[in-house]
Design an enzyme around this catalytic site. Structure first.
Site, short mmCIF file in Angstrom:
data_model
loop_
_atom_site.label_atom_id
_atom_site.label_comp_id
_atom_site.label_asym_id
_atom_site.label_seq_id
_atom_site.Cartn_x
_atom_site.Cartn_y
_atom_site.Cartn_z
CB ALA A 107 54.06 -58.06 -6.01
CG PHE A 108 53.55 -59.25 -11.60
CD1 PHE A 108 54.68 -59.75 -10.97
CD2 PHE A 108 52.89 -60.08 -12.50
CE1 PHE A 108 55.14 -61.03 -11.24
CE2 PHE A 108 53.34 -61.35 -12.78
CZ PHE A 108 54.47 -61.83 -12.14
CE LYS A 109 54.78 -64.18 -8.45
NZ LYS A 109 55.96 -63.28 -8.50
CG ASP A 110 48.48 -57.90 -5.28
OD1 ASP A 110 48.34 -58.90 -4.56
OD2 ASP A 110 49.10 -56.88 -4.91
CG LEU A 113 47.55 -64.79 -7.20
CD1 LEU A 113 48.86 -64.77 -6.43
CD2 LEU A 113 46.94 -66.18 -7.19
#
Ligand SMILES: *Cc1c(COP(=O)(O)O)cnc(C)c1O
Length: 463
Positions: A107-110, A113
């Site tokens: 997911a783009f949150k990687d 994060l």
């Protein structure tokens, strides 16, 4: 670069101080004191690799980590992505899709994060401190945050998620991580309940200080900063293919307003973005705001795009600060009215109201239809969050300006929604296949601030 709060009571923080503070201690959100204009660098940056571009952009905002050290952190953060471009731009006819899901949790949150985890590790090495990260997730943030810090020394992570309201796979992506520093908390409530719990422990300043609490939710400045980079990368990739490109629109599926706020900053920095198209599901508080100027809370709807099932958008206040011309007094007044009455407005169609944004929303049916359409025309499978954007982009398309759609998750993460749209199609990904039947660990939590504090105290290594 120094940082200040939207509420006006915190100022002159360094980058690492801003990262450690997360939510500002006056209840506001942290912003850089100024936004650098990089227009004159665009030509030179066109051919840089993703990591080199990130070093140039993020370096402008980070004054207290030496360039070589920061370079190492950035290289390490993006070496975990499986695509050499990190965020590749995919062209399907006239539709451009920026794939942000090639990191460890798909997911783009990687993108943010992986970076944040390495920044924390760096800071703790310098200060010899410890950190207890507490976060709330509607699904994707949790696994991406865990992937960012699992196994790292001197860091514990406590992730609350609404029990039964994330997809089965999303839950597995969190609970299958068995590192001793990872604590998954299944909360008997909604995502908004989890966020409210988070806000309340962070507002207990003595507790926050004693237990060295840190945040990874999308309010953390480092996350926004990391996300600015891919707007530039996407623009350069499009320009490489179509050198005559001038302005572009970006269409961003939105929940907490983090991703699209990064685009807003990229635009302020001089990237030739014409419009930011904000796409919501039935939880359309933001779409309504950008059409009417009125920000009004409603009940949460559960949709096929659960990472966007959010009514109160945690990053919206950052935008509000600019929309209200940098007046903390006006931000305070707006947020107070919203907290007390569930609604607040800014004057629509005054010069101060931002015309940068176009906005729309997609129903569940329209989301599934968008998944079907792109599959039928291009054989491409897209996740339901991205599909919300595809639907909204279609309704707001203009022939003269290309739209780059941000694709926020790999479709295999949301196979239940895909199945409804395309019963014959089964998107898979080896990372997810490997999780099935894995050993898991989680703890139950009531919606109760004291229960959360008790859990944090108990899990912490004895003094
Ligand atoms: C978190 C998330 C979003 C929403 O991003 P915000 O920055 O909260 O607006 C959209 N799609 C997916 C798959 C997500 O995980």
């Amino acid at each position: 670069m120094r940082y200040k709060s939207t509420r006006g009571q915190v100022s002159d923080l360094s980058f690492t101080e801003a990262v450690l503070m997360g939510l500002a201690s006056d209840g506001g959100l942290l912003l850089p004191e100024s936004v650098p204009d990089v227009s004159e660098h665009l030509e030179a940056w066109q051919s840089l690799s993703y990591s080199e571009l990130a070093k140039n952009i993020m370096g402008l905002y980070i004054g207290d980590i030496a360039a070589a050290e920061l370079g190492g952190i950035i290289d390490k953060s993006y070496s975990t992505f499986t695509n050499e471009k990190v965020t590749p731009l995919n062209r399907l006819g006239e539709t451009y899709i920026l794939e942000l899901f090639h990191g460890p949790t798909l997911a783009f949150k990687d993108v943010a994060l992986q970076f944040l985890g390495n920044v924390f590790e760096h800071i703790l090495k310098e200060t010899k401190g410890e950190l207890n990260i507490v976060g709330a997730t509607s699904g994707d943030t949790g696994s991406a945050a865990i992937a960012g810090v699992r196994g790292k020394d001197n860091i514990n992570i406590f992730i609350m998620f609404p029990e039964g309201k994330t997809s089965e796979l999303q839950e597995l992506q969190m609970t299958s991580v068995l590192d001793a520093n990872v604590h998954n908390l299944a909360v008997d409530g909604s995502f908004d309940d989890c966020q409210a719990l988070l806000k309340s422990v962070f507002s207990d300043l003595p507790f926050k200080a004693q237990y060295q609490l840190g945040a990874v939710n999308s309010v953390n400045w480092a996350r926004i900063l990391a996300q600015i980079v891919y707007f530039f990368s996407a623009y350069f990739q499009l320009k490489e293919e179509q050198p005559q490109t001038h302005k572009v629109d970006f269409c961003v599926p939105t929940g907490n307003f983090g991703d699209i706020f990064a685009g807003y900053l990229a635009r302020k920095m001089g990237l030739p973005i014409d419009r930011l198209i904000l796409a919501t599901n039935a939880n359309d508080i933001l779409a309504r705001f950008f059409k009417t100027g009125r920000y009004e809370r409603e009940e949460v709807n559960f949709t096929h795009s659960p990472a966007m099932d959010i009514q109160v958008s945690s990053n919206f206040e950052r935008y509000l600060y600019y929309a209200l011309e940098g007046s903390s007094a006006k931000v305070n007044e707006f947020m107070e009215s919203f907290a007390n009455t569930g609604a607040a407005s800014i004057e629509f169609n005054t010069p101060s109201f931002d015309q940068t944004f176009a906005a729309g929303s997609a129903t569940n049916e329209q989301t599934l239809a968008a998944i079907q359409e792109i599959y039928e025309v291009h054989g491409y499978i897209t996740d339901p969050h991205t599909a919300v954007g595809l639907h909204v982009g279609k309704t707001l398309r203009r022939t003269e300006v290309p739209i780059i759609h941000l694709s926020t998750a790999h479709p295999a993460k949301f196979d239940a929604a895909i199945k409804l749209a395309l019963p014959e199609v089964h998107p898979v990904h080896p990372t997810l296949e490997a999780l099935k039947g894995a050993k898991t660990r989680k703890s139950k939590l009531e919606v109760d601030e004291d229960a959360l504090k008790h859990f944090i105290k108990k899990q912490r290594a004895p003094e």
